[in-house]
Scaffold this motif. Structure first.
Motif, mmCIF file in Angstrom:
data_model
loop_
_atom_site.group_PDB
_atom_site.id
_atom_site.type_symbol
_atom_site.label_atom_id
_atom_site.label_comp_id
_atom_site.label_asym_id
_atom_site.label_seq_id
_atom_site.Cartn_x
_atom_site.Cartn_y
_atom_site.Cartn_z
ATOM 1 N N SER A 285 -4.690 13.206 8.908
ATOM 2 C CA SER A 285 -4.432 12.277 10.047
ATOM 3 C C SER A 285 -3.185 11.871 9.856
ATOM 4 N N THR A 286 -2.100 11.531 11.549
ATOM 5 C CA THR A 286 -1.298 11.714 11.337
ATOM 6 C C THR A 286 -1.301 9.572 11.835
ATOM 7 N N ILE A 287 -0.659 8.782 11.218
ATOM 8 C CA ILE A 287 -0.910 7.468 11.710
ATOM 9 C C ILE A 287 0.489 6.742 12.385
ATOM 10 N N THR A 288 0.175 6.278 13.464
ATOM 11 C CA THR A 288 1.629 5.261 13.179
ATOM 12 C C THR A 288 0.902 4.003 13.649
ATOM 13 N N VAL A 289 2.035 2.840 12.584
ATOM 14 C CA VAL A 289 1.477 1.524 12.630
ATOM 15 C C VAL A 289 2.493 0.564 12.980
ATOM 16 N N GLN A 290 2.392 -0.323 13.808
ATOM 17 C CA GLN A 290 3.272 -1.351 13.936
ATOM 18 C C GLN A 290 2.773 -2.817 13.021
ATOM 19 N N THR A 291 2.836 -3.522 12.721
ATOM 20 C CA THR A 291 2.979 -4.884 11.774
ATOM 21 C C THR A 291 4.002 -5.870 11.643
ATOM 22 N N LYS A 292 3.454 -7.272 12.149
ATOM 23 C CA LYS A 292 4.051 -8.091 11.824
ATOM 24 C C LYS A 292 4.906 -8.419 10.297
ATOM 25 N N GLU A 293 4.062 -8.181 9.472
ATOM 26 C CA GLU A 293 4.938 -8.108 8.259
ATOM 27 C C GLU A 293 5.134 -6.938 7.701
ATOM 28 N N ASP A 294 6.010 -6.856 6.126
ATOM 29 C CA ASP A 294 6.423 -5.624 5.903
ATOM 30 C C ASP A 294 5.565 -4.590 6.130
ATOM 31 N N VAL A 295 6.199 -3.692 6.626
ATOM 32 C CA VAL A 295 5.148 -2.626 7.085
ATOM 33 C C VAL A 295 5.155 -0.899 6.116
ATOM 34 N N ALA A 296 6.396 -1.485 5.175
ATOM 35 C CA ALA A 296 6.743 -0.741 3.856
ATOM 36 C C ALA A 296 5.527 -1.066 3.542
ATOM 37 N N THR A 297 4.428 -1.995 2.339
ATOM 38 C CA THR A 297 3.359 -1.686 2.388
ATOM 39 C C THR A 297 2.500 -0.657 1.972
ATOM 40 N N PHE A 298 2.280 -0.268 3.360
ATOM 41 C CA PHE A 298 1.897 1.239 3.005
ATOM 42 C C PHE A 298 2.133 2.651 2.276
ATOM 43 N N LYS A 299 3.214 2.450 2.296
ATOM 44 C CA LYS A 299 4.566 3.390 1.210
ATOM 45 C C LYS A 299 3.573 3.712 0.172
ATOM 46 N N ASN A 300 2.451 2.508 -0.401
ATOM 47 C CA ASN A 300 2.124 2.419 -1.929
ATOM 48 C C ASN A 300 0.174 3.141 -1.907
ATOM 49 N N LEU A 301 0.197 3.056 -1.068
ATOM 50 C CA LEU A 301 -1.331 3.164 -1.377
ATOM 51 C C LEU A 301 -1.558 4.482 -1.024
ATOM 52 N N ASP A 302 -2.477 5.069 -1.902
ATOM 53 C CA ASP A 302 -3.422 6.018 -2.222
ATOM 54 C C ASP A 302 -3.507 6.640 -0.549
ATOM 55 N N GLY A 303 -3.930 8.092 -1.281
ATOM 56 C CA GLY A 303 -3.576 8.976 0.027
ATOM 57 C C GLY A 303 -2.665 9.091 1.665
#
Length: 293
Positions: free
Chosen positions: A223-241
Motif C-alpha cells: 500500500s502507499t502511505i502518506t503521513v504527517q506527524t507532529k514529531e520527526d516523520v523520518a522515524t518511519f524510514k528505518n522501520l521494517d517493511g
C-alpha cells in the motif's frame, strides 16, 4: 456454489513452443474470473482450448463436468462467447447476424435483443461490411447477451468500444452475474477487471502465476502511505517493511508491506498523527509486479 469451469495443469505446445505450460483455475456459479496477461501470455490459447477449438497436450479442462474436447458440442449449447475481433458476414445486416446467432443457440430473448440494440446504439439495418470494429464488437456482444447461457466467455470484449459503451457492457455483466451465471473475462482494461471480477488469474508465459480474490492478492503488494506527524516523520524510514521513502517537510510518502502495518500505525500514534492516508494497491500494481522485469 456449483463449479462450472475446472482447469488443472493445462498444457499446449505448437512445435517446440510451449504456449501453455501450467494453467490451473476454477470458476463457480455466479462468479466472474478476471483472466489477465499481456499479448502472447496464453490467454486466447487457454480460451480456445476451453471452447474445444484446439486440443490440449496435457492437463485437464472441464466445463459443466464435461471434457471440453470430447463433449464440446454439448457444452456449446450452454455457453456464449465473444472474441476480441468479431468476424461477420459482410453481406448480412447486423440485425440478421444477431438473429442468426440467437437461432443457432436456441435460447434467444427478442425483447432483450431489442433493448440491447438500443443501449449499444447499433444500427441493425446496416450491412456488416460497413461496420467499424467497435460496431462489429457490439454485434457480438448483443448476440451473446441476448441468449440465456450458463457460462459467458469474453476475450477482450470491449476492444474498439468507447468508454460509454464499455460502461454499458460492464452493467450487463453485473446483471448476468447476479442471475447466477459464470463468466470468464479476459481483458487488457485492468479497471474493468477490477470492477467486475470476483477473483483474478494472472497468466505469464503460459503459466498461471497468481490466482485468488482481489482482496487476497492485494495482500501480496504494498500500500502507499502518506503521513504527517507532529514529531520527526523520518522515524518511519528505518522501520521494517517501509520502502521508497520520500520526505517533504513534515510529511512523508512511502510504500509499505502489509505485514508492517501494525508497527507503522503504532509509530504514527506515538509521533502524533496530523494526517494519515493509506491507498491499497490496484490490480495494475499486482499486474506490473509480474511483468515489470
Amino acid at each position: 456454489m456449483a463449479e462450472i469451469v475446472k482447469v488443472e495443469h493445462l498444457q499446449k505446445k505448437f512445435g517446440k513452443f510451449h504456449a501453455l505450460s501450467d494453467v490451473s483455475f476454477t470458476v463457480n456459479q455466479g462468479e466472474v474470473l478476471g483472466f489477465i496477461g499481456p499479448n502472447g501470455a496464453g490467454k486466447s490459447t487457454t480460451i480456445r482450448t476451453l471452447l474445444g477449438i484446439i486440443h490440449s497436450d496435457g492437463g485437464q479442462a472441464e466445463i459443466f463436468g464435461k471434457d471440453v474436447w470430447k463433449d464440446s458440442l454439448e457444452i456449446h449449447k450452454r455457453i456464449s462467447y465473444v472474441p476480441g475481433d468479431v468476424a461477420l458476414w459482410g453481406s448480412l445486416t447486423g440485425g440478421e447476424i444477431i438473429d442468426l446467432f440467437m437461432k443457432l443457440h436456441g435460447n434467444g430473448n427478442k425483447a432483450k435483443r431489442d433493448a440491447l440494440i438500443q443501449k449499444f446504439e447499433l444500427d441493425p439495418k446496416k450491412k456488416a461490411k460497413n461496420y467499424s470494429k467497435g460496431n462489429r464488437q457490439k454485434v457480438g456482444l448483443i448476440a451473446a447477451l441476448s441468449v440465456d447461457s450458463d457460462l459467458y466467455i469474453f476475450d477482450e470484449p470491449t476492444s474498439g468500444l468507447d468508454p460509454l459503451m464499455e460502461a454499458i457492457f460492464q452493467d450487463e455483466v453485473e446483471k448476468i452475474k447476479q442471475a447466477g451465471k459464470a463468466i470468464i473475462l479476459s481483458s487488457h482494461i485492468l479497471s474493468e477487471v477490477e470492477r467486475l471480477a470476483d477473483k483474478i488469474a494472472i497468466i505469464r508465459q503460459g503459466k498461471v502465476v497468481e490466482t485468488g480474490t482481489l482482496a487476497e492478492l492485494r495482500h501480496l503488494t504494498r500500500s502507499t502511505i502518506t503521513v504527517q506527524t507532529k514529531e520527526d516523520v523520518a522515524t518511519f524510514k528505518n522501520l521494517d517493511g517501509v520502502h521508497d521513502f520520500v520526505q517533504k517537510d513534515d510529511e512523508a510518502t512511502f510504500s509499505a508491506d502489509h505485514a508492517a502495518m501494525n508497527e507503522i500505525l503504532a509509530t504514527a500514534a506515538k509521533l502524533g498523527v496530523m494526517k494519515f492516508e493509506s491507498v491499497p494497491p490496484t490490480l495494475e500494481d499486482l499486474f506490473m509486479r509480474h511483468y515489470e522485469a
